[in-house]
Enzyme design. Sequence first.
Site, mmCIF file in Angstrom:
data_model
loop_
_atom_site.group_PDB
_atom_site.id
_atom_site.type_symbol
_atom_site.label_atom_id
_atom_site.label_comp_id
_atom_site.label_asym_id
_atom_site.label_seq_id
_atom_site.Cartn_x
_atom_site.Cartn_y
_atom_site.Cartn_z
ATOM 1 N N THR A 100 1.150 -0.196 -6.134
ATOM 2 C CA THR A 100 0.806 -1.566 -5.769
ATOM 3 C C THR A 100 1.328 -1.915 -4.386
ATOM 4 O OG1 THR A 100 0.907 -2.119 -8.109
ATOM 5 C CG2 THR A 100 0.866 -3.959 -6.580
ATOM 6 N N TYR A 142 7.578 8.101 -14.138
ATOM 7 C CA TYR A 142 6.369 7.284 -14.150
ATOM 8 C C TYR A 142 5.207 8.142 -14.610
ATOM 9 C CZ TYR A 142 2.825 3.988 -12.306
ATOM 10 O OH TYR A 142 1.775 3.118 -12.146
ATOM 11 N N LYS A 154 8.500 4.682 -17.124
ATOM 12 C CA LYS A 154 7.433 3.695 -16.948
ATOM 13 C C LYS A 154 6.184 4.288 -17.568
ATOM 14 C CE LYS A 154 4.635 1.155 -13.580
ATOM 15 N NZ LYS A 154 4.320 0.935 -12.158
ATOM 16 N N VAL A 193 7.343 -2.980 -16.126
ATOM 17 C CA VAL A 193 7.159 -2.853 -14.684
ATOM 18 C C VAL A 193 5.755 -3.370 -14.431
ATOM 19 C CG1 VAL A 193 7.112 -1.360 -12.666
ATOM 20 C CG2 VAL A 193 8.693 -0.864 -14.543
#
Length: 299
Positions: A53, A141, A169, A209
């Site tokens: 992001t 992640y 995550k 998250v």
Amino acid sequence: MSTGQIQAPFGRMITAMVTPFDKEGAIDWDGVATLANHLADHGHDAIAVNGTTGEAPTTKTSEKLEIIRVVKAAVGDRVKVLTGAGDNETSYTVDQAKRCAEVGADGLLIVTPYYNKPPQAGIEAHFKAVAAATDLPIMMYDIPGRTGVEIEQDTICRLAEVKNIVALKDAKGNPASTSWVIARTGLPVYSGDDILNLPLLSIGAVGFVSVCGHTVGNELREMLDAWFAGNAARALEIHQKLLPVFTGTFRTQGAILTKAALSMMGLPGGYTRLPLVDATEAQIAQLRKDLQQGGVVLN
């Protein structure tokens, strides 16, 4: 293992922050500080910079390190600052992890190596190499939709035994597999997909998250607090209220619409860098409807 026994090493509410650029593509450093302060003031325990992001694929190493410095200077000790340091090259990831530690990051978010589609043995070796190179706590992640390969359940369970790999995550979209990971390891899991935040809490996740934390951070914090206070009905009520925000933010790539949403809120969302493109007028009009339906106050 009950969720009450699993500690949240980075707190419960984290947002993966956008990186505002000006029209020429340079980073708006005042905007970076302003957004970090906005998140710190709206229910957050930590901020994750230099992620997808944050358009990390199109920022230079020097820019990534300066983002950490600027965000740390802005938020002080109010919230923790995690940073993405993952790459599809292990040696670069190791070096970047060290550099991030030197400039003051509180933790690392390390994505599965992407594009090369390594086997599970390679994924495991990659994470272990990074963990061995730094004392910082690491959040793995897992987002196979972007990387092309998942971190399989058995691999996660083995990596959970590494001392400074302290969280996951989860953007796998497979609550069944995640349920087994939590049951087998007690590893703190953070939802990495906003629309699955509440479902993942229900199977033992410790927090989020988020991307939508830019716009509805206070509401997500309230949902977390309600859930962990035992008020599942209130958590569900908030989840359902926010469904238009969860859906609307991802009608196209999340950073694009998050930046548009921030601009609507009078915050420095800024522009994107190619190959991302800014939201069209039609996309902005739809986003406005989505956000307003979800209760977001816009200018």
